[in-house]
Design an enzyme around this catalytic site. Structure first.
Site, short mmCIF file in Angstrom:
data_model
loop_
_atom_site.label_atom_id
_atom_site.label_comp_id
_atom_site.label_asym_id
_atom_site.label_seq_id
_atom_site.Cartn_x
_atom_site.Cartn_y
_atom_site.Cartn_z
N SER A 1 14.68 -29.66 -21.83
CA SER A 1 14.75 -29.13 -20.47
C SER A 1 14.02 -27.79 -20.37
O SER A 1 13.84 -27.10 -21.37
CB SER A 1 16.24 -28.94 -20.11
OG SER A 1 16.38 -28.62 -18.76
N ASP A 2 13.62 -27.47 -19.15
CA ASP A 2 13.00 -26.16 -18.90
C ASP A 2 13.31 -25.73 -17.47
O ASP A 2 13.38 -26.58 -16.57
CB ASP A 2 11.48 -26.23 -19.10
CG ASP A 2 10.87 -24.84 -19.14
OD1 ASP A 2 11.01 -24.18 -20.20
OD2 ASP A 2 10.30 -24.40 -18.13
N THR A 3 13.52 -24.44 -17.28
CA THR A 3 13.87 -23.88 -15.97
C THR A 3 12.95 -22.73 -15.63
O THR A 3 12.61 -21.92 -16.50
CB THR A 3 15.34 -23.38 -15.97
OG1 THR A 3 16.20 -24.47 -16.29
CG2 THR A 3 15.74 -22.81 -14.61
N SER B 1 13.49 -29.02 -15.01
CA SER B 1 13.02 -30.35 -15.36
C SER B 1 13.68 -30.77 -16.67
O SER B 1 13.94 -29.94 -17.54
CB SER B 1 11.50 -30.37 -15.53
OG SER B 1 10.87 -30.07 -14.31
#
Length: 194
Positions: A77-79, A114
């Site tokens: 995940s990445d924010t 995502s």
């Protein structure tokens, strides 16, 4: 069949050391292990905007795990925080954190997260957006937060679940958990389909 039953024989691996992501994935009732991936998180700021940034980085993290076995399910995940046509990632020091929070003060911004789910056979990446409006914050409030909560591991230099979220968030349109770092409602649906 419930997701916990469906995935009971699957080796779920969360490729993140974020305490928030661990807590949120555990909240779905899943058994999993965690690993840390060391990848270069730079990206072309002219090429990628908004959720394109987090989709690119999330998929890059998933591909970085090269030891995938037939029973494995990798979750990465990445924010990022998007304000004034600019991406705010993690702050590296007190002044950078101050500058980021000052940019968010009194404004609406978007938080994009995502997630990539990967097995040996397939891979899917999806995103979620939450719009957050901050109240006007004083310099004293900003520095109090930075000095007491050290938000250097968080996109936009803030954690919505911390003091600044309690006093600073005027309005939110979308998933609270997405702002924390994992859109659990979408992840659940994608895991059911996967």
């Amino acid at each position: 069949m419930l997701l916990t039953e469906k995935l009971k024989d699957t080796n779920i691996i969360l490729a993140s050391q974020s305490p928030r992501r661990k807590e949120l994935l555990a909240g779905l009732g899943l058994q999993f292990s965690t690993i840390s991936l060391d990848i270069d998180e730079t990206f072309d700021r002219n090429e990628f905007k908004k959720e394109q940034i987090t989709e690119y980085l999330s998929a890059k993290k998933a591909k970085a795990y090269t030891d995938i076995q037939s029973n494995d399910l990798i979750i990465t995940s990445d924010t990022t925080v998007w304000v004034d046509d600019e991406s705010l990632e993690k702050a590296s020091n007190r002044e950078e954190a101050y500058e980021m929070i000052k940019k968010l003060s009194g404004k609406r911004h978007s938080v994009y997260t995502s997630v990539t789910i990967r097995s040996l056979e397939k891979e899917v990446t999806f995103s979620d957006e939450t719009q957050v409006t901050f109240a006007d914050l004083t310099d004293d409030e900003i520095y109090f937060y930075i000095d007491n909560y050290k938000p250097f591991d968080k996109a936009g230099a803030y954690g919505v679940q911390e003091w600044i979220g309690y006093i600073g968030v005027d309005n939110m349109n979308g998933s609270y958990f997405n702002v924390m770092g994992l859109p659990t409602h979408k992840l659940y649906k994608e895991l059911v389909k996967f």
